[in-house]
Design a protein around this motif. Structure first.
Motif, short mmCIF file in Angstrom:
data_model
loop_
_atom_site.label_atom_id
_atom_site.label_comp_id
_atom_site.label_asym_id
_atom_site.label_seq_id
_atom_site.Cartn_x
_atom_site.Cartn_y
_atom_site.Cartn_z
N HIS A 1 0.87 -1.26 0.07
CA HIS A 1 0.16 0.05 0.00
C HIS A 1 0.91 1.29 -0.04
O HIS A 1 1.39 1.69 1.15
N THR B 1 -8.86 -12.96 1.11
CA THR B 1 -8.73 -11.74 0.76
C THR B 1 -7.81 -10.74 1.76
O THR B 1 -7.42 -9.55 1.62
N THR B 2 -7.59 -11.22 3.09
CA THR B 2 -6.88 -10.59 4.23
C THR B 2 -5.41 -10.83 3.75
O THR B 2 -4.51 -10.20 4.38
N LEU C 1 -5.35 -4.06 -1.49
CA LEU C 1 -6.58 -4.12 -1.14
C LEU C 1 -7.43 -3.09 -1.74
O LEU C 1 -8.60 -2.81 -1.65
N LEU D 1 -10.79 -4.45 -3.51
CA LEU D 1 -11.70 -4.72 -2.55
C LEU D 1 -12.32 -3.24 -1.86
O LEU D 1 -13.58 -3.11 -1.77
N SER D 2 -11.66 -2.19 -1.54
CA SER D 2 -12.01 -0.94 -1.38
C SER D 2 -12.91 -0.33 -2.48
O SER D 2 -13.95 0.39 -1.91
N ALA E 1 -12.12 -7.88 4.84
CA ALA E 1 -10.69 -7.70 4.70
C ALA E 1 -10.36 -6.25 5.23
O ALA E 1 -9.39 -5.95 6.11
N LEU E 2 -10.95 -5.22 4.57
CA LEU E 2 -10.68 -3.96 4.98
C LEU E 2 -11.03 -3.61 6.43
O LEU E 2 -10.16 -2.57 6.94
N ILE F 1 -8.08 -5.40 8.52
CA ILE F 1 -6.70 -5.17 8.28
C ILE F 1 -5.96 -4.07 9.05
O ILE F 1 -4.89 -3.99 9.65
#
Length: 578
Positions: free
Chosen positions: A182, A325-326, A331, A334-335, A466-467, A470
């Motif tokens: 990220h 997904t984690t 990510l 997914l976001s 996951a979001l 995290i």
């Protein structure tokens, strides 16, 4: 390579006065030239930055994220303590971002973009040159070794794990932590529209499903409680803004806690925020189990002499789906998908009204004005609806025009309240005392619209799980020793967190009671009590008596609601086991 200190010592040791004066004059001239060069460079950077801003505004309204003081800026002392990853991880959770093409890509390929409207432009987003300004020498031009050192510092600032562990840079590329994927730009501008969409995306979640159940618990007077909580949530959100503006370097909720109560306040507030997110993940699994069991009531799994009913089976199945997904490096995809939570909430309310009007379920139930025994549970459910204050500081510090924050906050809370109240009134009028903890469980089985509502409800938590987990995972990864921050260890840690949420969800499979507990215990603290306490602690010498009275009133109301709501929720959970 000689440092400025060694140059000064050589000048002092010179026996020739004329040479000494000449050397001093030359050094002064070099320093002046360097200062002029830096000044030109800053002017040039500002011109490029302004041009870039104009260009971005013409192609896409803006890219929204962190403020002028980036999360890795050395000027902010608050970002040097645990949790250093809060800013970045909450941006990933709360901001609407566009998908990235790299699945398990390298850090240089993974970019965060928080633009909700400009999807195509976000694929071309690059880290602004202002990052390099944070690490450029201010007094003397850097040699090649110094330039390399500054380049390493710049690269390390792109990782979400704290840069205070330099050994992390020496970890092989294939063993670096997942969070290195990220890359966060320290200079972002968020427009009014982006801020509103991000705020509604945070507020409008699974809480909307339980608003009819809240009226069943407390009666129609609950609509007044909902409106009061909305008004107080807007006011405490404004208090957080004043706290952020009170000191340089404040950007997040933990920063505010640090400024108000020192390191202890930072740690305590961070733990409360992370536990709240952890509880939301538990709610997601219970939600999935309940709704998938409604769609497939006869589903089960038999392993030898052990038979898993539909609730247990679907809870385990959901965990198996969300766990990979984690593990993702990036990510942002997914976001972007989870941003559909706003659309999902609106769609579910539309489906509810369709069932009542078109499918002839009707709105015949009258209900009661006040159900005093159920008020404590209702307080927790309504409080859960406004548990977005952990994200509001991030949204505020991301705005291009921060003066728009009061309007943005009012719009977010206002629109969310309209959705909550609409769902509450329609759901309770349709199902009355038979209302379940999630109104999707009351929808008729033979209706296509009902299936659309249930599947929409099922799909949304899968993208958000996951979001949500995290931020907690990243905060724990910060505490790992440098030599343990490896890919395999990160996967095991995150997998353990996911499995732990499954175990708790199976142990306490009561969606409404768990939501009421989270709303009573954590939402009251995060949304009402702590903003007032931090405001009074930080600005105690500047607040008037009316502000002290208002904050004291909110603290008392929040404390009372937290006590009675937590007691009633725990009592209800215990009664389900006896």
């Amino acid at each position: 390579m000689r440092s400025p200190v060694s140059e000064r010592s050589l000048i002092i040791e010179s026996s020739d006065d004329e040479d000494t004066h000449a050397a001093a004059a030359a050094a002064a001239a070099a320093a002046a030239a360097a200062a002029a060069t830096i000044e030109k460079r800053h002017v040039h950077d500002e011109e490029e930055q302004g041009a870039g801003s104009d260009s971005d505004s013409s192609s896409s309204s803006s890219s929204c994220a962190t403020p002028r003081r980036g999360p890795c800026s050395p000027s902010s002392p608050y970002t040097q303590q645990w949790p250093q990853s809060y800013r970045q991880s909450i941006d990933i959770l709360s901001s609407v971002q566009s998908p990235n093409l790299s699945f398990l890509g390298t850090p240089t390929l993974s970019r965060l973009s928080n633009s909700f409207l400009a999807v195509t432009d976000s694929f071309r987003s690059k880290t602004p040159e202002i990052v390099s300004n944070f690490v450029k020498p201010l007094l003397s031009p850097a040699t090649s070794d110094e330039q390399q050192q500054h380049e390493d510092t710049r690269k390390s600032s792109q990782y979400l794990l704290p840069s205070r562990k330099p050994s992390l840079q020496q970890i092989p590329e294939d063993q670096k932590p997942l969070v290195a994927g990220h890359e966060v730009s320290p200079y972002r501008n968020c427009s009014y529209t982006h801020g509103v969409m991000n705020g509604i995306n945070v507020l409008c979640g699974v809480g909307i499903l339980s608003t009819p159940y809240a009226i069943k618990q407390g009666g129609w007077i609950g609509l007044g409680i909902l409106s009061l909580f909305a008004l107080l949530a807007w006011y405490t959100g404004m208090l957080l803004r004043h706290c952020l503006d009170s000191k340089e370097g404040l950007e997040t909720y933990p920063d505010i806690g640090h400024a108000a109560f020192g390191s202890t306040g930072r740690i305590v507030i961070s733990i409360i925020l992370y536990v709240e997110l952890y509880a939301c993940c538990i709610e997601y699994l219970i939600l999935e189990s309940d709704n998938l069991s409604k769609l497939f009531p006869t589903a089960h799994l038999t392993i030898g002499s052990l038979t898993l009913n539909s609730h247990v089976f679907f809870a385990i199945l959901t965990t198996i789906i969300v766990m990979p997904t984690t593990w993702l490096h990036d990510l942002s995809c997914l976001s972007y998908i989870s941003a559909g939570g706003v659309i999902a909430s609106i769609l579910v309310v539309i489906c509810l009204s369709w069932v009542g009007i078109v499918d002839d379920v009707g709105f015949e139930n009258k209900g009661t004005l006040l159900n005093l025994p159920g008020i404590p549970i209702a307080l927790g459910l309504y409080g859960y609806c406004y548990s977005g204050h952990g994200v509001f500081p991030n949204i505020y510090s991301s705005l291009k025009n921060r003066n728009q924050f009061p309007s943005i906050l009012f719009t977010c809370i206002g629109l969310s309240t309209v959705l909550y109240a609409g769902a509450a009134v329609m759901g309770y009028k349709m199902f009355g005392e038979a209302t379940e903890s999630q109104f999707t469980l009351n929808l008729p089985d033979n209706s296509v619209v009902s299936k659309v509502a249930v599947w929409t409800t099922v799909a949304n938590p899968i993208t958000k799980y996951a979001l949500t987990i995290i931020p907690l995972a990243m905060s724990l990864e910060e505490l790992l020793p440098s030599n343990q921050q490896k890919y395999s260890n990160i996967i095991m840690l995150r997998s353990a967190l996911v499995v732990s949420t499954l175990l708790i969800a199976l142990s306490v499979p009561f969606f409404g009671l768990v939501m009421a507990l989270v709303g009573s215990l954590f939402a009251m603290l995060v949304t009402y009590i702590l903003p007032c306490a931090c405001y009074l602690a930080i600005l105690r010498t500047k607040v008037g008596w009316h502000q002290i009275a208002a904050c004291s009133f909110i603290i008392i109301v929040g404390f009372c609601c937290a006590c009675v709501g937590t007691y009633s929720s725990l009592s209800g959970i215990i009664q389900n086991y006896t």
